[in-house]
Write a protein that holds these residues in place. Structure first.
Motif, PDB file in Angstrom:
ATOM      1  N   GLU A   4     -10.557 -21.251  30.320  1.00 38.64           N
ATOM      2  CA  GLU A   4      -9.692 -21.189  29.636  1.00 38.64           C
ATOM      3  C   GLU A   4      -9.195 -22.230  28.750  1.00 38.64           C
ATOM      4  O   GLU A   4      -8.638 -22.006  27.458  1.00 38.64           O
ATOM      5  N   SER A   5      -9.364 -23.572  29.060  1.00 38.43           N
ATOM      6  CA  SER A   5      -9.310 -24.627  28.145  1.00 38.43           C
ATOM      7  C   SER A   5     -10.182 -24.748  27.071  1.00 38.43           C
ATOM      8  O   SER A   5     -10.066 -25.297  25.912  1.00 38.43           O
ATOM      9  N   ASP A   9     -17.400 -13.980  28.006  1.00 38.84           N
ATOM     10  CA  ASP A   9     -18.211 -14.929  27.287  1.00 38.84           C
ATOM     11  C   ASP A   9     -19.238 -15.431  28.134  1.00 38.84           C
ATOM     12  O   ASP A   9     -20.168 -15.849  28.157  1.00 38.84           O
ATOM     13  N   LEU A  10     -18.266 -16.136  29.354  1.00 37.33           N
ATOM     14  CA  LEU A  10     -19.159 -16.912  30.379  1.00 37.33           C
ATOM     15  C   LEU A  10     -20.030 -16.053  30.881  1.00 37.33           C
ATOM     16  O   LEU A  10     -21.095 -16.673  31.240  1.00 37.33           O
ATOM     17  N   ALA A  11     -19.748 -14.780  31.230  1.00 42.31           N
ATOM     18  CA  ALA A  11     -20.818 -13.846  31.917  1.00 42.31           C
ATOM     19  C   ALA A  11     -22.040 -13.714  30.745  1.00 42.31           C
ATOM     20  O   ALA A  11     -23.147 -13.750  31.344  1.00 42.31           O
ATOM     21  N   ILE A  55     -15.124 -15.102  42.131  1.00 43.41           N
ATOM     22  CA  ILE A  55     -15.270 -16.484  42.314  1.00 43.41           C
ATOM     23  C   ILE A  55     -14.040 -17.392  41.747  1.00 43.41           C
ATOM     24  O   ILE A  55     -13.393 -18.455  42.617  1.00 43.41           O
ATOM     25  N   GLU A  56     -13.387 -17.216  40.687  1.00 40.84           N
ATOM     26  CA  GLU A  56     -12.470 -17.712  40.242  1.00 40.84           C
ATOM     27  C   GLU A  56     -11.125 -17.500  41.299  1.00 40.84           C
ATOM     28  O   GLU A  56     -10.278 -18.390  41.400  1.00 40.84           O
ATOM     29  N   ARG A  57     -10.863 -16.400  41.662  1.00 44.78           N
ATOM     30  CA  ARG A  57      -9.791 -16.154  42.587  1.00 44.78           C
ATOM     31  C   ARG A  57     -10.028 -16.644  44.116  1.00 44.78           C
ATOM     32  O   ARG A  57      -9.359 -16.493  44.900  1.00 44.78           O
ATOM     33  N   MET A  93     -15.036 -25.423  56.199  1.00 46.03           N
ATOM     34  CA  MET A  93     -14.294 -25.672  54.778  1.00 46.03           C
ATOM     35  C   MET A  93     -14.978 -24.827  53.921  1.00 46.03           C
ATOM     36  O   MET A  93     -16.247 -24.297  53.818  1.00 46.03           O
ATOM     37  N   ALA A  94     -14.026 -24.314  53.060  1.00 46.27           N
ATOM     38  CA  ALA A  94     -14.283 -23.485  51.911  1.00 46.27           C
ATOM     39  C   ALA A  94     -14.539 -24.071  50.606  1.00 46.27           C
ATOM     40  O   ALA A  94     -14.048 -25.248  50.304  1.00 46.27           O
ATOM     41  N   VAL A  95     -15.083 -23.333  49.726  1.00 40.15           N
ATOM     42  CA  VAL A  95     -15.317 -24.193  48.433  1.00 40.15           C
ATOM     43  C   VAL A  95     -14.266 -23.561  47.330  1.00 40.15           C
ATOM     44  O   VAL A  95     -14.061 -22.427  47.374  1.00 40.15           O
ATOM     45  N   VAL A  96     -13.619 -24.547  46.943  1.00 36.68           N
ATOM     46  CA  VAL A  96     -12.699 -24.305  45.904  1.00 36.68           C
ATOM     47  C   VAL A  96     -13.040 -24.722  44.324  1.00 36.68           C
ATOM     48  O   VAL A  96     -14.036 -25.304  44.357  1.00 36.68           O
ATOM     49  N   ASN A  97     -12.398 -23.930  43.396  1.00 34.01           N
ATOM     50  CA  ASN A  97     -12.935 -24.517  42.121  1.00 34.01           C
ATOM     51  C   ASN A  97     -11.738 -24.716  41.063  1.00 34.01           C
ATOM     52  O   ASN A  97     -10.712 -23.768  41.300  1.00 34.01           O
ATOM     53  N   ASN A  98     -11.959 -24.979  40.067  1.00 38.82           N
ATOM     54  CA  ASN A  98     -11.175 -25.037  38.741  1.00 38.82           C
ATOM     55  C   ASN A  98     -11.721 -24.445  37.628  1.00 38.82           C
ATOM     56  O   ASN A  98     -11.561 -24.808  36.505  1.00 38.82           O
ATOM     57  N   LEU A  99     -12.653 -23.447  37.810  1.00 33.28           N
ATOM     58  CA  LEU A  99     -13.223 -22.532  36.896  1.00 33.28           C
ATOM     59  C   LEU A  99     -12.416 -22.013  35.905  1.00 33.28           C
ATOM     60  O   LEU A  99     -12.692 -21.961  34.731  1.00 33.28           O
ATOM     61  N   LYS A 100     -11.538 -21.281  36.403  1.00 34.76           N
ATOM     62  CA  LYS A 100     -10.732 -20.527  35.534  1.00 34.76           C
ATOM     63  C   LYS A 100      -9.901 -21.424  34.308  1.00 34.76           C
ATOM     64  O   LYS A 100      -9.941 -21.185  33.111  1.00 34.76           O
TER      65      LYS A 100
END
Length: 66
Positions: free
Chosen positions: A12-13, A20-22, A35-37, A1-8
């Motif tokens: 952006e919201s 900025d996040l960095a 990681i976002e991609r 199983m892979a880790v997915v995310n909704n970070l982007k």
């Protein structure tokens, strides 16, 4: 199983750029971008810092792919 995310989407919201996040979390923009991609799996430290920065639970940002 892979880790997915909704970070982007979260970033952006809130009107933030990767830079900025960095700056706020101490990670480089290249790491955030990968990681976002989904090109790189996030470390536990990354997930905890990002979730804390956005005042969210880790599970709100990162999920196991079904």
């Amino acid at each position: 199983m892979a880790v997915v995310n909704n970070l982007k989407e979260i970033r952006e919201s809130r009107g933030l750029h990767q830079e900025d996040l960095a700056s706020a979390t101490g990670f480089c923009t290249k790491t955030i971008s990968r990681i976002e991609r989904g090109e790189r799996a996030p470390s536990a430290e990354f997930m905890l810092r990002i979730a804390a920065y956005f005042d969210l639970m880790v599970e709100d940002v990162f999920m196991l792919e079904q």
